[in-house]
Design an enzyme around this catalytic site. Structure first.
Site, PDB file in Angstrom:
ATOM      1  N   LYS A  67       0.806  -1.230   0.000  1.00 24.33           N
ATOM      2  CA  LYS A  67       0.000   0.000   0.000  1.00 24.33           C
ATOM      3  C   LYS A  67       0.842   1.286   0.000  1.00 24.33           C
ATOM      4  O   LYS A  67       0.475   2.265  -0.632  1.00 24.33           O
ATOM      5  CB  LYS A  67      -0.937   0.011   1.218  1.00 24.33           C
ATOM      6  CG  LYS A  67      -2.065  -1.023   1.119  1.00 24.33           C
ATOM      7  CD  LYS A  67      -3.019  -0.877   2.286  1.00 24.33           C
ATOM      8  CE  LYS A  67      -4.104  -1.934   2.244  1.00 24.33           C
ATOM      9  NZ  LYS A  67      -5.172  -1.708   3.194  1.00 24.33           N
ATOM     10  N   ASN A  91      -5.049   1.923  -1.690  1.00 25.06           N
ATOM     11  CA  ASN A  91      -5.610   0.558  -1.741  1.00 25.06           C
ATOM     12  C   ASN A  91      -6.407   0.304  -3.020  1.00 25.06           C
ATOM     13  O   ASN A  91      -6.902  -0.802  -3.217  1.00 25.06           O
ATOM     14  CB  ASN A  91      -6.454   0.236  -0.490  1.00 25.06           C
ATOM     15  CG  ASN A  91      -7.880   0.732  -0.605  1.00 25.06           C
ATOM     16  OD1 ASN A  91      -8.151   1.700  -1.313  1.00 25.06           O
ATOM     17  ND2 ASN A  91      -8.795   0.073   0.077  1.00 25.06           N
TER      18      ASN A  91
END
Ligand code: NAP
Length: 285
Positions: A67, A91
């Protein structure tokens, strides 16, 4: 072969429930697309992202451990929405003719679920978050200055300090309070929402992360654990007349927001929820 490809990149990703949810949504909306698992090692991330166009991939979910690196990649080779920028983690990626754009749908997904599943409005309330890792961070950064106060407890003190340092760049520092073990009971008594953002509850025999005697009637409890239909914390909170849910709703809504970003269509929430529940049952609760 499906016209467009989507998927989740992580390492490992074999456990992901997202393919069941997203493929059910494509089918329900008659969208000719397929959602796959992409297990990508950290060293191969940049090459993978550089080949999205060549591999006909139109959108991605991004999970652990990518991420933060995905956010860094998009800072240089794409654009970021404000939420991903503030949080420092991506994300969801949308791939289009114009290039790549990164989002973070975890905070908004939690917020939607909080209102829909717990009927809880966080504005002006005292909120207590157990855990200060990736999920806690997404939630705290998204709620920002809205709540009266956010208290955070974690066994890893450095992680909370990092969260606090990051938070104060954007929000009123006094609203985020670090709590030590001795202060947990008193803090919980003054809170109207408890969020479990620790991994405790993911395994069948896990205890609750909170002593049940500290849970009061009327407390709202959001347990982020999503791989089980219930947890010891949810059971004990419900027995003490608190309102408690697991993290299925957050998983659902972060995925629904990603679906809407990719396709421009309204996500078929009921179909996605049903697919998720079936996938969780297959994991064996
Ligand atoms: P993480 O980055 O590992 O953070 C969890 C934090 O909790 C760590 O700092 C950990 O410390 C701490 N912790 C462990 N036991 C504790 C305890 N007894 N009391 C207080 N703190 C404790 O994990 P994450 O990615 O944030 O995920 C946390 C949970 O949220 C997991 O169950 C995950 O599945 C869930 N989640 C749900 C969703 C959803 O959509 N529903 C989305 C994301 C995550 P140590 O590192 O020292 O152990």
């Amino acid at each position: 072969m499906a016209k467009k490809l989507y998927g989740i990149i992580g390492h490992p990703v074999g456990h992901s429930l997202s393919p069941a949810m997203q493929n059910a949504a494509f089918k329900a909306c008659s969208i000719d697309s397929r959602y796959e698992l992409y297990d990508v090692e950290p060293a191969a991330l940049e090459e993978f992202l550089g080949n999205l166009h060549n591999n006909r991939i139109s959108g991605l979910n991004v999970t652990i451990p990518h991420k933060i690196k995905a956010k860094e990649y998009l800072e240089h080779k794409g654009t970021l929405d404000e939420n991903a920028k503030r949080l420092g983690a991506v994300n969801t990626i949308k791939v289009s003719e114009d290039g790549f754009r990164g989002f973070n749908t975890d905070g908004p997904g939690f917020y939607r679920s909080l209102i829909e599943d717990l009927n809880f409005e966080p504005e002006g309330k005292n909120i207590f978050v157990f855990g200060s890792g990736g999920a806690a961070r997404a939630i705290v950064m998204y709620l920002g200055n809205g709540p009266q106060r956010i208290s955070v407890y974690d066994i890893d003190k450095k992680k909370i300090e990092d969260l606090k340092t990051h938070y104060k760049k954007y929000y009123d520092e006094d609203r985020l309070v670090i709590v030590c073990k001795d202060e947990v009971e008193e803090t919980l008594a003054k809170s109207s929402l408890l969020v479990n953002a620790t991994p405790i509850g993911m395994k069948r025999d896990d205890p609750s992360p909170v002593d049940k005697n500290m849970l009061h009637a009327g407390l709202h409890v959001y347990d982020l654990v999503y791989n089980r239909l219930t947890t010891q914390l949810v059971k004990e909170a419900s027995a003490r007349k608190a309102y408690a849910v697991t993290g299925l709703g957050m998983l659902l809504h972060q995925g629904a927001i990603a679906f809407e970003i990719w396709t421009g269509e309204k996500a078929p929430i009921d179909v996605m929820r049903k697919a998720l529940k079936e996938a969780i049952k297959r994991l064996g609760d």
